[in-house]
Structure formats: C-alpha cells, structure tokens
Motif scaffolding. Structure first.
Motif, mmCIF file in Angstrom:
data_model
loop_
_atom_site.group_PDB
_atom_site.id
_atom_site.type_symbol
_atom_site.label_atom_id
_atom_site.label_comp_id
_atom_site.label_asym_id
_atom_site.label_seq_id
_atom_site.Cartn_x
_atom_site.Cartn_y
_atom_site.Cartn_z
ATOM 1 N N LEU A 41 0.826 -1.205 0.000
ATOM 2 C CA LEU A 41 0.000 0.000 0.000
ATOM 3 C C LEU A 41 0.863 1.258 0.000
ATOM 4 C CD1 LEU A 41 -2.796 1.317 0.182
ATOM 5 C CD2 LEU A 41 -2.653 1.070 2.661
ATOM 6 N N LEU A 42 1.910 1.251 0.813
ATOM 7 C CA LEU A 42 2.812 2.410 0.850
ATOM 8 C C LEU A 42 3.497 2.629 -0.497
ATOM 9 C CD1 LEU A 42 4.370 1.993 4.421
ATOM 10 C CD2 LEU A 42 2.647 3.672 3.668
ATOM 11 N N LYS A 43 3.860 1.545 -1.186
ATOM 12 C CA LYS A 43 4.450 1.662 -2.526
ATOM 13 C C LYS A 43 3.457 2.267 -3.506
ATOM 14 C CE LYS A 43 7.789 -2.114 -2.208
ATOM 15 N NZ LYS A 43 8.144 -3.458 -2.689
ATOM 16 N N VAL A 44 2.191 1.861 -3.400
ATOM 17 C CA VAL A 44 1.161 2.411 -4.288
ATOM 18 C C VAL A 44 0.968 3.890 -4.002
ATOM 19 C CG1 VAL A 44 -1.302 2.358 -4.878
ATOM 20 C CG2 VAL A 44 -0.031 0.221 -4.636
ATOM 21 N N ILE A 45 0.893 4.239 -2.732
ATOM 22 C CA ILE A 45 0.715 5.647 -2.358
ATOM 23 C C ILE A 45 1.910 6.476 -2.844
ATOM 24 C CG2 ILE A 45 0.631 7.236 -0.397
ATOM 25 C CD1 ILE A 45 -1.039 5.055 1.060
ATOM 26 N N LYS A 46 3.109 5.932 -2.683
ATOM 27 C CA LYS A 46 4.323 6.638 -3.103
ATOM 28 C C LYS A 46 4.355 6.845 -4.617
ATOM 29 C CE LYS A 46 9.346 6.203 -2.935
ATOM 30 N NZ LYS A 46 10.462 5.319 -2.575
ATOM 31 N N GLY A 47 3.857 5.856 -5.370
ATOM 32 C CA GLY A 47 3.932 5.938 -6.821
ATOM 33 C C GLY A 47 2.686 6.449 -7.502
ATOM 34 N N VAL A 48 1.687 6.882 -6.735
ATOM 35 C CA VAL A 48 0.409 7.268 -7.328
ATOM 36 C C VAL A 48 0.547 8.380 -8.364
ATOM 37 C CG1 VAL A 48 -0.330 8.981 -5.603
ATOM 38 C CG2 VAL A 48 -2.038 7.589 -6.787
ATOM 39 N N LEU A 49 1.487 9.278 -8.176
ATOM 40 C CA LEU A 49 1.647 10.389 -9.128
ATOM 41 C C LEU A 49 2.532 10.017 -10.316
ATOM 42 C CD1 LEU A 49 2.008 13.362 -6.620
ATOM 43 C CD2 LEU A 49 -0.034 12.640 -7.895
ATOM 44 N N THR A 50 3.286 8.931 -10.201
ATOM 45 C CA THR A 50 4.204 8.553 -11.284
ATOM 46 C C THR A 50 3.712 7.355 -12.095
ATOM 47 O OG1 THR A 50 5.491 7.153 -9.773
ATOM 48 C CG2 THR A 50 6.203 9.446 -10.037
ATOM 49 N N TYR A 51 2.778 6.577 -11.562
ATOM 50 C CA TYR A 51 2.274 5.408 -12.289
ATOM 51 C C TYR A 51 1.416 5.845 -13.462
ATOM 52 C CZ TYR A 51 3.438 2.197 -8.414
ATOM 53 O OH TYR A 51 4.074 1.447 -7.470
ATOM 54 N N ASP A 52 1.566 5.147 -14.594
ATOM 55 C CA ASP A 52 0.598 5.364 -15.662
ATOM 56 C C ASP A 52 -0.652 4.545 -15.337
ATOM 57 O OD1 ASP A 52 1.053 2.699 -16.412
ATOM 58 O OD2 ASP A 52 2.339 3.230 -18.102
ATOM 59 N N GLU A 53 -1.640 4.625 -16.188
ATOM 60 C CA GLU A 53 -2.920 3.989 -15.878
ATOM 61 C C GLU A 53 -2.785 2.471 -15.704
ATOM 62 O OE1 GLU A 53 -7.499 3.695 -17.560
ATOM 63 O OE2 GLU A 53 -6.016 4.857 -18.678
ATOM 64 N N ALA A 54 -2.045 1.822 -16.587
ATOM 65 C CA ALA A 54 -1.883 0.364 -16.510
ATOM 66 C C ALA A 54 -1.161 -0.041 -15.224
ATOM 67 C CB ALA A 54 -1.126 -0.148 -17.724
ATOM 68 N N GLU A 55 -0.129 0.696 -14.845
ATOM 69 C CA GLU A 55 0.598 0.393 -13.607
ATOM 70 C C GLU A 55 -0.294 0.579 -12.382
ATOM 71 O OE1 GLU A 55 5.254 1.517 -14.443
ATOM 72 O OE2 GLU A 55 3.809 3.164 -14.307
ATOM 73 N N MET A 56 -1.125 1.608 -12.416
ATOM 74 C CA MET A 56 -2.028 1.860 -11.292
ATOM 75 C C MET A 56 -3.071 0.750 -11.187
ATOM 76 S SD MET A 56 -2.204 3.888 -8.867
ATOM 77 C CE MET A 56 -3.301 4.203 -7.537
ATOM 78 N N ILE A 57 -3.598 0.320 -12.321
ATOM 79 C CA ILE A 57 -4.569 -0.777 -12.313
ATOM 80 C C ILE A 57 -3.925 -2.037 -11.761
ATOM 81 C CG2 ILE A 57 -5.896 -2.343 -13.806
ATOM 82 C CD1 ILE A 57 -6.488 0.125 -15.573
ATOM 83 N N LEU A 58 -2.702 -2.339 -12.195
ATOM 84 C CA LEU A 58 -1.999 -3.520 -11.696
ATOM 85 C C LEU A 58 -1.750 -3.416 -10.194
ATOM 86 C CD1 LEU A 58 0.524 -4.184 -14.585
ATOM 87 C CD2 LEU A 58 -1.381 -5.647 -13.884
ATOM 88 N N ALA A 59 -1.381 -2.233 -9.732
ATOM 89 C CA ALA A 59 -1.145 -2.045 -8.298
ATOM 90 C C ALA A 59 -2.435 -2.229 -7.502
ATOM 91 C CB ALA A 59 -0.554 -0.655 -8.046
ATOM 92 N N MET A 60 -3.532 -1.689 -8.012
ATOM 93 C CA MET A 60 -4.822 -1.841 -7.329
ATOM 94 C C MET A 60 -5.269 -3.310 -7.338
ATOM 95 S SD MET A 60 -5.482 1.077 -6.152
ATOM 96 C CE MET A 60 -7.144 0.846 -5.617
ATOM 97 N N LEU A 61 -5.048 -3.991 -8.452
ATOM 98 C CA LEU A 61 -5.397 -5.411 -8.514
ATOM 99 C C LEU A 61 -4.593 -6.217 -7.502
ATOM 100 C CD1 LEU A 61 -5.752 -6.025 -12.358
ATOM 101 C CD2 LEU A 61 -7.580 -6.056 -10.640
ATOM 102 N N SER A 62 -3.355 -5.825 -7.319
ATOM 103 C CA SER A 62 -2.509 -6.495 -6.328
ATOM 104 C C SER A 62 -3.068 -6.292 -4.917
ATOM 105 C CB SER A 62 -1.085 -5.960 -6.423
ATOM 106 O OG SER A 62 -0.268 -6.535 -5.451
ATOM 107 N N LEU A 63 -3.546 -5.087 -4.621
ATOM 108 C CA LEU A 63 -4.143 -4.813 -3.307
ATOM 109 C C LEU A 63 -5.458 -5.573 -3.131
ATOM 110 C CD1 LEU A 63 -3.467 -0.970 -3.002
ATOM 111 C CD2 LEU A 63 -2.228 -2.843 -1.899
#
Length: 164
Positions: A41-63
């Motif tokens: 979760l902390l990694k997702v929060i840290k990268g929320v501004l730098t992730y593109d849409e696909a990376e964000m979707i993958l991170a959310m799916l992981s959570l």
C-alpha cells in the motif's frame, strides 16, 4: 468395555482442540500478510503520481488480491473453528453468518475465492501480455478454467446435497 469406548470417544473428541494450533498459525500468517500489505500500500501511495494507468490498475489489482486472500484466511479460520472445535458465544460476536457455514458451503466459498484470486492474476497477466509468451498465457488460462470448473462443480454438488 463401555468405559473403554467412552474413553476412546473422549480422546477423539478432545483431539479437535489440536486444530486450534493451526488456527493460531493462520492468525500469525494473516498478521504477517497484513504487514506485507501495508508495504504494498505504501508503494502504491508513493507511486500514485508517477504510475501510468496500466501500472495503477496492476497495483490496485494487487491490493484487491491481497484483501481477497486475507478474507479467505479469516473465513477459513472462523468457520473451521466453529465447525470442528467449538461454537462461538454469540453474545461476544456480531458475525451473523457464524454457524451458517458448514464444511460443504465453506468449500464452495473457498473455491469461489480461489476463482476470484485466479481471475485477478489472469487479468494481471493479460495487462502485461507482452512480458509472457503465448504458451504460458494459454496454460494460465487453462489453469484458471480448471478452477472455475471445480468451483462450479462444488457449488452444484452442494446444491444437490442440500436438497436431500
């Protein structure tokens, strides 16, 4: 002879309390998994501004995947304890489903959770399809379909046995 039979029955029934060790172990594993979830979760929060849409979707799916696994562990712990060891004192809980999950319906719920987790993993693979060869994607899809068929089969068997 009757006293020997009673002794054997008491020993066998008392042995169910050994299962509590497994449930404590699952509780400890769940706590460790919660720790790894917080790190994700902390990694997702840290990268929320730098992730593109696909990376964000993958991170959310992981959570989401982690939440499903944790829920599955908790469901198995609580319902297995309730089914095989002892009933919970209802005045101490507000879980209205306690006592309603027998081992058959628990199997169906576990199988359904496995299908959901497998679906998330398969979606992650499809979103990163360029990183996988077609053979691996095919086998992952076949494995997922095996989970789906198993879950549907367990559900049908549970429904059939409930009608009897």
């Amino acid at each position: 002879m009757k006293s020997a039979e009673l002794l054997v029955e008491r020993v066998i029934l008392s042995a169910r309390w050994i299962l509590v060790i497994f449930y404590f172990g699952l509780g400890l594993a769940l706590a460790a998994y919660a720790g790894s979830y917080v790190i994700k979760l902390l990694k997702v929060i840290k990268g929320v501004l730098t992730y593109d849409e696909a990376e964000m979707i993958l991170a959310m799916l992981s959570l989401i995947d982690a939440a499903l696994v944790a829920s599955l562990v908790l469901m198995v712990m609580i319902s297995s304890y309730e089914n095989f060891v002892s009933r919970f004192d209802e005045s101490n809980t507000d879980l209205n489903w306690l006592g309603k999950l027998d081992s058959g319906s628990l199997k169906v719920k576990v199988a359904s959770a496995i299908v959901a987790i497998s679906s998330i993993h398969l979606l992650q693979i499809f979103l990163n399809a360029s990183q996988y060869d077609n053979g691996k994607i095919m086998w992952m899809t076949i494995m997922h379909m095996a989970f789906v068929v198993s879950a549907v089969s367990l559900g049908l068997l549970e429904r059939i046995s409930a009608k009897k």
